[in-house]
Structures are given as structure tokens and as C-alpha cells.
Design an enzyme around this catalytic site. Structure first.
Site, short mmCIF file in Angstrom:
data_model
loop_
_atom_site.label_atom_id
_atom_site.label_comp_id
_atom_site.label_asym_id
_atom_site.label_seq_id
_atom_site.Cartn_x
_atom_site.Cartn_y
_atom_site.Cartn_z
N ASP A 1 5.83 -6.86 2.46
CA ASP A 1 4.87 -7.22 1.16
C ASP A 1 5.65 -7.55 -0.05
O ASP A 1 6.73 -6.91 -0.42
CB ASP A 1 3.84 -6.13 0.83
CG ASP A 1 2.45 -6.60 1.38
OD1 ASP A 1 2.23 -7.56 1.92
OD2 ASP A 1 1.70 -5.43 1.34
N LYS B 1 4.82 -11.26 3.03
CA LYS B 1 3.45 -11.61 2.92
C LYS B 1 3.36 -11.53 1.46
O LYS B 1 3.69 -10.89 0.73
CB LYS B 1 2.59 -10.54 3.53
CG LYS B 1 0.97 -10.62 3.21
CD LYS B 1 0.03 -9.76 3.99
CE LYS B 1 0.32 -8.18 3.71
NZ LYS B 1 -0.35 -8.23 2.35
N GLU C 1 -8.82 -9.59 4.46
CA GLU C 1 -9.28 -8.27 4.26
C GLU C 1 -10.78 -8.34 3.69
O GLU C 1 -10.89 -8.74 2.66
CB GLU C 1 -8.38 -7.65 3.36
CG GLU C 1 -8.72 -6.32 2.94
CD GLU C 1 -7.44 -5.48 2.26
OE1 GLU C 1 -6.24 -5.86 2.31
OE2 GLU C 1 -7.76 -4.28 1.86
N SER D 1 0.88 -1.07 -0.16
CA SER D 1 0.01 0.11 -0.01
C SER D 1 0.94 1.14 0.19
O SER D 1 0.29 2.06 -0.16
CB SER D 1 -0.81 0.00 1.14
OG SER D 1 -0.17 -0.16 2.26
O1 KIV Z 1 -0.28 -3.32 2.04
C1 KIV Z 1 -1.17 -3.25 2.65
O2 KIV Z 1 -1.15 -2.16 3.55
C2 KIV Z 1 -1.75 -4.67 3.36
C3 KIV Z 1 -2.87 -4.67 4.43
C4 KIV Z 1 -3.21 -5.67 5.02
C5 KIV Z 1 -2.94 -3.31 5.43
O3 KIV Z 1 -1.42 -5.50 2.64
#
Ligand code: KIV
Length: 267
Positions: free
Chosen positions: A84, A114, A184, A46
């Protein structure tokens, strides 16, 4: 204060202590979140739309994620640092996934990564990462990297078939070795069912109160992003309005020759 690890979050689920997670994109914010004992900091992709001005998360690169992960690492001490994996860096080739994820872990200092989804190809990549001793967090429901397929930011898992598919995906991810799962924008009943079905902790963002923990985008929590925000956001401050007020006042003082004054000048 004891360092949070993948074991800590598992123990928190077992003793029913809620896990507090926030996104984080820079060292100064990481220091603040650590001082306030936030358990998990997520360098979310994000960062693409929240900080880098992209329309969505799809364009963010591994280099950009690495840059922000390194910054958060410098400010982080206690929290579990999750980064991420960007769109199209892990989905199809397990060797690619290990090489790309390895950069975030070796050079960036991420303690876990993630990934979004639970297709057979993604499960294969996850197994390769776990075999390479890289802790992996899963992400199901409204996965923003699938935005083109979804055709918009819509609640997922509504209806028996869709809810069952999410539960199956969650079980597959647990079996593949993920140690935590983000859910989510799914109905609260789906968040509850998945949380009960798994031994690993679930972290909800718009997935109801029964998940083992909660995550928000830190800029949403602070009221730095512009409204309208998603229904699942609760803004605990209005820093955008406060920032506008401060910049306006400073600009006026400069124009009116009231800044700097004697207190801000050297003799
Ligand atoms: O990138 C992100 O902000 C997320 C969320 C789970 C908050 O993956």
C-alpha cells in the site's frame, strides 16, 4: 509452485478461479501464507492500526511501509507481493508518486503497489506509475484513507447515484492502467456490477461473493484482533483467546515456580 504475477491473476479471472488474498506484515506470516498457497499478499497500510498502534491508517509513513514490505519480501516466494502507498505520498504530484512508489519497489521488493481513489489527480499519478512500468492496484468503496471525509467507517455505494459513481471510478481506473481493483464495504450488487463491467480482476472485502477474489486482514481471519470486527469479517480461529490462555498459564507457572522444569533446563 509457479510465481503469481499480474498475468496470473488476470488468467484466474478469465478461467473463473477465485483469487485468495490476505494482508501480511512480517516474514514469518508471509512464509505461512506462501506454504498455504495464498495468491496475493498485501502489505496493507492497515499495519498502522493492526500492528503499530495508530488510531487509523493516516499516520503510517513511507519508511514504516518500507520496513514491513522488506520483511514480507524476505518470507515471500510464490505470492504476488502488493504494498500500500501511504496517505499523501501519491495523490497530487505524479513525479512524487513515482519517486515514493519507486522506494517500495526498488528497496522494498514490492511487485505492485495499491493506491486509493479515482480522482483526476490520482488517475494522473496512476498513469505516470504505469508509464514507469510499476504495476498498480486500485481501491474503491470504503477507502480508509478518506476516513475524515467519510466521517466514519460506513458502507459506500448505497443508492443509484453512489453505485454509478463507483462503477465510473472503476472504469476510469481500468482505463488508467490498474491491473486489479480492491472493492471495500459496498453492497454485493455493486461488487457484482463492477466485476462484470471490468476485464481486470476485482478483489472484494465486504463487497459480496461475486468479486473475482477476496481479501481479509490476516489478524481478523485468525481472531487476533478484538471484537467487534466489521460485518464482512469471518474469524476462522480465536488466537487472541488462545494467546491470553497461554500467557496466563505461563505467568502462573513462573510465579508458582513450576516453570522452568527439568525439561526446560540444561545439565
Ligand atoms: O490496508 C489494508 O488492509 C487494505 C485492505 C484492502 C485489506 O487495504
Amino acid at each position: 509452485m509457479e510465481k503469481v504475477t499480474r498475468r496470473t491473476v488476470r488468467e484466474m479471472k478469465e478461467r473463473k478461479e477465485k483469487i485468495a488474498a490476505l494482508t501480511c506484515y512480517d516474514a514469518a506470516t508471509a512464509r505461512l501464507l506462501n506454504e498455504e498457497s495464498v495468491d496475493v499478499v498485501l502489505v496493507g497500510d492497515s499495519v498502522a492500526n493492526v500492528k503499530l498502534g495508530y488510531e487509523n491508517t493516516l499516520p503510517v509513513t513511507l519508511e514504516e511501509m518500507l520496513h514491513h514490505t522488506k520483511a514480507v519480501k524476505r518470507g515471500n516466494s510464490r505470492a504476488l507481493l502488493v504494498a500500500d502507498m501511504p496517505f499523501l505520498t501519491y495523490e497530487f504530484d505524479p513525479a512524487d508518486a513515482v519517486r515514493n512508489v519507486g522506494r517500495l519497489v526498488k528497496a522494498g521488493g514490492a511487485e505492485a503497489v495499491k493506491v486509493e481513489g479515482a480522482t483526476p489527480e490520482i488517475l494522473r499519478s496512476i498513469r505516470a506509475l504505469v508509464d514507469a512500468n510499476i504495476p498498480v492496484v486500485g481501491h474503491l468503496g470504503l477507502t480508509p484513507q478518506s476516513i475524515l471525509r467519510f466521517g466514519g467507517y460506513r458502507v459506500q455505494g448505497r443508492g443509484a447515484g453512489a453505485a454509478k459513481a463507483i462503477l465510473k471510478g472503476a472504469r476510469d481506473l481500468e482505463k488508467a492502467g490498474v491491473f486489479m481493483l480492491v472493492l471495500e464495504a459496498v453492497p454485493a450488487a455493486v461488487g457484482r456490477a463492477v466485476t462484470r463491467a471490468l476485464r481486470i480482476p476485482t478483489i472484494g472485502i465486504g463487497a459480496g461473493p461475486d468479486c473475482d477474489g477476496q481479501v481479509l486482514v490476516v489478524d481478523d481471519l485468525l481472531g487476533l484482533t478484538s471484537a467487534p470486527r466489521p460485518k464482512f469479517v469471518r474469524a476462522y480461529a480465536d488466537l487472541r483467546a488462545e494467546s491470553v490462555r497461554a500467557v496466563r498459564a505461563w505467568r502462573k507457572d513462573v510465579k508458582d515456580r513450576r516453570f522452568p522444569g527439568p525439561n526446560e533446563s540444561y545439565v
